[in-house]
Design a protein around this motif. Sequence first.
Motif, short mmCIF file in Angstrom:
data_model
loop_
_atom_site.label_atom_id
_atom_site.label_comp_id
_atom_site.label_asym_id
_atom_site.label_seq_id
_atom_site.Cartn_x
_atom_site.Cartn_y
_atom_site.Cartn_z
N VAL A 101 57.74 -27.39 65.53
CA VAL A 101 56.61 -26.69 66.12
C VAL A 101 55.81 -27.79 66.82
O VAL A 101 55.38 -28.74 66.17
N LYS A 102 55.64 -27.69 68.13
CA LYS A 102 54.91 -28.75 68.84
C LYS A 102 53.68 -28.14 69.51
O LYS A 102 53.81 -27.38 70.46
N LEU A 103 52.53 -28.44 68.96
CA LEU A 103 51.29 -27.83 69.45
C LEU A 103 50.28 -28.90 69.85
O LEU A 103 50.22 -29.96 69.22
N PHE A 104 49.49 -28.60 70.88
CA PHE A 104 48.37 -29.49 71.18
C PHE A 104 47.08 -28.69 71.21
O PHE A 104 47.09 -27.46 71.39
N TYR A 105 45.96 -29.38 70.99
CA TYR A 105 44.66 -28.71 71.00
C TYR A 105 43.63 -29.59 71.69
O TYR A 105 43.79 -30.82 71.78
N ILE A 106 42.59 -28.95 72.17
CA ILE A 106 41.44 -29.67 72.71
C ILE A 106 40.22 -28.94 72.14
O ILE A 106 40.14 -27.72 72.29
N GLY A 107 39.34 -29.65 71.47
CA GLY A 107 38.23 -28.90 70.90
C GLY A 107 37.10 -29.80 70.43
O GLY A 107 37.25 -31.02 70.31
#
Length: 421
Positions: A101-107
């Motif tokens: 599972v390859k996820l990125f976030y910006i927050g």
Amino acid sequence: MVINSPRGTADIFGDDIICRNLIIEQAKKLFKLFNYSQIITPAFEHTEVFDRGIGQSTDIVKKEMYTFLDRKGRSLTLRPEGTAPVVRAIIEHKLYSKIPVKLFYIGNMFRYERPQKGRMREFWQLGVEAAGVDNPVIDAEVIWLLALIFETLGFKKLKLLVNSVGCADCRPPYINIFKGYIKPHLESLCSDCRERYDTNPLRIFDCKVPSCAKIISSSPKIYSNICSSCAKHFNTVTDLLKALNIPFVIKEELVRGFDYYTRTIFEIISEDLESVQNALGGGGRYDKLIEQFGGPPLPSIGFAVGIDRTIVLMKQLSVSLSKEDSQSNVFVILLERRFEKYGLEFLNYLRKCDIRSDISFEIKKVGAQIKLAKKNEFTHAAVIGEDEATSGNITVKKLADFTQNQFNWKKDPHKIYDILK
Ligand code: AMP
């Protein structure tokens, strides 16, 4: 009424926004290349997500969380970091049908810290989480991605620090060795470290108090006490980093502020930033966290980059900003109010051509309007009066030298690109 933002928060505008957008844009390009997709999680979670995720003996959980009861008495916490929420989402939505599972976030993240330059109470991070793979290849890939983010921004004097903090088999025996070494020095440690000795001894490695640092410098390090399978894993990671030509330093004292880390941990620091707040980003492997949350066994790894600190460094190094403003753009000047409708049509045409443009909202003398256009960093101005509105022939002035070109925007709509070149 209070008109300043709360301590440790900031409004982001002007050059900071240009830097920030550039950082996010470059990172997003890389995330796409590395096959990550985006996830947005809520800004607050049930407090338990962080208590259990980050660890109750960490500074973040003990002293830095913004925790509150909602109107129904539920304990909620503004997220202090991005990994625990993403892990919660992976489990909740069973996002593990395809591995990794390859996820990125910006927050935005929230920590009640003592604010100073590069250390805020609300700050922004971008990061990735790769879940489901224990192969060291993914450790190298994640570290490679972190290094590339800063390389594409043009940063030079960076240092990538790596270490292994072992696993559930080798860390507890090491902690006993470490506590055995520290015990005779307990009285010489600062009060925080004396408390850490009982609650979270590895955090003593992070202490900046010189007397503590001195004691730590000759203590046994976890790096030399990890089990053979952790050592094999770490050696493969470092071999792969060498193969990828990524310079790194093994820093045996490196520990990080979260309890969930296992095996590989890493941090990227800038020698151009002031010594204490010089970490731009960091991360590590967390092989047991998803299981601890009640999910399937998914060994995972991730990192977070501090966007605010990256902006500080970009500005300090005057990294050239490809400002949108450096492209040509047009300020539309109206000679009389009755040309407003025509002016808006012309503006609509410019914007459809992808040309940044704006219009005067006040009718003033042409000279004053030109001044205004220059002040707002417009490169060109177009004046609309009776002749222009009836013929469609518009004169475009270059504000740097006042040379001008005429074209008919209805008959020859592409000419504007030549004029603005
Ligand atoms: P961490 O989540 O603590 O591993 O931090 C990852 C990165 O986020 C750090 O290397 C910093 O660049 C940034 N960061 C962490 N805490 C703060 C803060 N309070 N203010 C600004 N940036 C921060």
